[in-house]
Design a protein around this motif. Structure first.
Motif, mmCIF file in Angstrom:
data_model
loop_
_atom_site.group_PDB
_atom_site.id
_atom_site.type_symbol
_atom_site.label_atom_id
_atom_site.label_comp_id
_atom_site.label_asym_id
_atom_site.label_seq_id
_atom_site.Cartn_x
_atom_site.Cartn_y
_atom_site.Cartn_z
ATOM 1 N N PRO A 254 1.333 -0.918 0.233
ATOM 2 C CA PRO A 254 0.187 -0.024 0.381
ATOM 3 C C PRO A 254 0.707 1.243 0.174
ATOM 4 N N PRO A 255 0.320 2.210 -1.136
ATOM 5 C CA PRO A 255 1.263 3.673 -0.747
ATOM 6 C C PRO A 255 1.385 4.347 -0.065
ATOM 7 N N VAL A 256 2.637 4.923 0.738
ATOM 8 C CA VAL A 256 2.775 5.799 1.969
ATOM 9 C C VAL A 256 2.302 7.294 0.990
ATOM 10 N N PRO A 257 2.039 8.871 1.405
ATOM 11 C CA PRO A 257 2.227 9.585 0.881
ATOM 12 C C PRO A 257 3.205 10.434 0.747
ATOM 13 N N PRO A 258 3.584 11.391 -0.038
ATOM 14 C CA PRO A 258 5.151 12.178 -0.154
ATOM 15 C C PRO A 258 4.734 12.967 1.249
ATOM 16 N N ALA A 259 5.835 13.817 1.805
ATOM 17 C CA ALA A 259 6.328 14.812 2.732
ATOM 18 C C ALA A 259 5.316 16.268 1.989
ATOM 19 N N ARG A 260 4.634 16.650 3.594
ATOM 20 C CA ARG A 260 3.990 17.901 2.673
ATOM 21 C C ARG A 260 4.937 18.566 3.185
ATOM 22 N N LYS A 261 4.945 20.181 2.312
ATOM 23 C CA LYS A 261 5.151 20.683 2.552
ATOM 24 C C LYS A 261 4.638 21.350 3.413
#
Length: 333
Positions: free
Chosen positions: A311-318
């Motif tokens: 399952p994917p993990v979202p990228p970091a939020r800026k």
């Protein structure tokens, strides 16, 4: 002596014991490999004298498992030639940093994804799946065990034996992680193969050269085609020095596994990719079979299973770098 773990056909029970010629025979008193490592090498010899090989089972009638359930796995990078080749692929030129020579470097990998002989690895989604041929030391009991800052002499006494290690690697994932100056992590921790058994340190003592290095030959092939070969004595440090360094301001305990790092001269595909300037030989694919042979130890085979899409993990939020919560007053206001 050879120490192994195995199961019988149609039975999920795990048995621990000795390999005696072409048979396996369980330890006396229901002991496990973990128990014997805690007792130490002298005690293991005493147990060996008590077993009756005729009471065991034929080696070819059992399924060998990883010979130890590691407490931890430290993996070093002790072969200069391996560093030269891999750096050529990563940096565009062959280079061994000065820091490599100063002290043996290692990382911790996952003791919960260990595979045994013949088991297929289930890699993550990757375009650059690789193997790494290594020799690994297995730690047992000794008077100095559990203490920090072992001397090299004391470190030698806690090496119970050795086994073959295949550090499966997803090079594209590893490369991304290490650009963050940390890791490797998910590029490595999906699978480490160990086996076929532990050969006790005294059995390999005749292979030690004058400087304490194990002058044994290691070879690897993929689908029957030879890929690499080297002498383990081409390490930058002998194993007792790796163990001593691992204990600096820390501890090693029975059941710890310490990998040598990849042998030179084609001990992995990544080294050859760097030297060849291309993905030649090609990355591993589903169905490929990797066969490793180390003199004085035995053979370890592993195959490549289907890749697993996690399952994917979202990228970091800026986000705006706020220093205070706008809706909550500070204490005392």
């Amino acid at each position: 002596m050879k120490i192994a773990r195995w199961s019988m056909p149609g039975d999920t029970a795990v048995l621990d014991g000795f390999v005696v010629d072409d048979r396996v025979v369980a330890f006396p008193d229901g002991l496990t490999v973990a128990d014997v490592l805690t007792l130490g090498l002298d005690a293991a010899h005493g147990l060996y004298r008590r077993v009756d090989a005729a009471a065991g089972a034929p080696l070819d009638a059992v399924t060998l498992l990883a010979p130890v359930k590691p407490a931890t796995i430290r993996d070093f990078v002790a072969f200069e030639e391996h560093v030269e080749g891999v750096s050529a692929g990563v940096e565009g030129k062959s280079d061994v940093p000065a820091e490599w020579y100063q002290a043996p470097t290692f990382y911790f990998t996952n003791p919960h994804t260990v595979l045994g002989p013949g088991q297929a690895v289930s890699p993550p989604l990757t375009r650059r799946l690789d193997f790494e041929l290594e020799l690994a030391a297995v730690i047992g009991a000794s008077p100095g065990i559990g203490q920090a800052d072992l001397t090299v002499e004391d470190a030698a006494s806690v090496i119970f034996g050795y086994t073959i290690m295949n550090d499966w690697s997803a090079r594209d994932l590893q490369g991304r992680e290490m650009k963050v100056r940390l890791g490797p992590a998910k590029g490595k921790d999906f699978g480490t193969s160990l086996g076929p058994w532990i050969v006790t340190a005294d059995e390999l003592a005749p292979f030690l050269d004058a400087d304490g290095f194990l002058a044994i030959r290691a070879e690897v092939s993929v689908n029957g085609v030879p890929v690499g070969e080297d002498l383990v004595s081409n390490m930058g440090w002998p194993f007792p020095e790796l163990v001593a360094y691992a204990s600096r301001n820390s501890r090693v305990v029975p059941g710890d596994v310490l990998g040598s790092g990849t042998i030179g001269n084609g001990g992995c595909l990544g080294e050859l990719w760097g030297r060849n300037g291309a993905l030649t030989p090609p990355p591993l694919q589903e169905g490929d079979v990797v066969h490793m042979v180390v003199e004085g130890i035995g053979e370890l085979t592993g195959s490549v299973g289907p890749q697993v899409a996690a399952p994917p993990v979202p990228p970091a939020r800026k986000r705006r770098r706020a220093r205070r919560r706008s809706s909550t007053p500070l204490l005392g206001q």
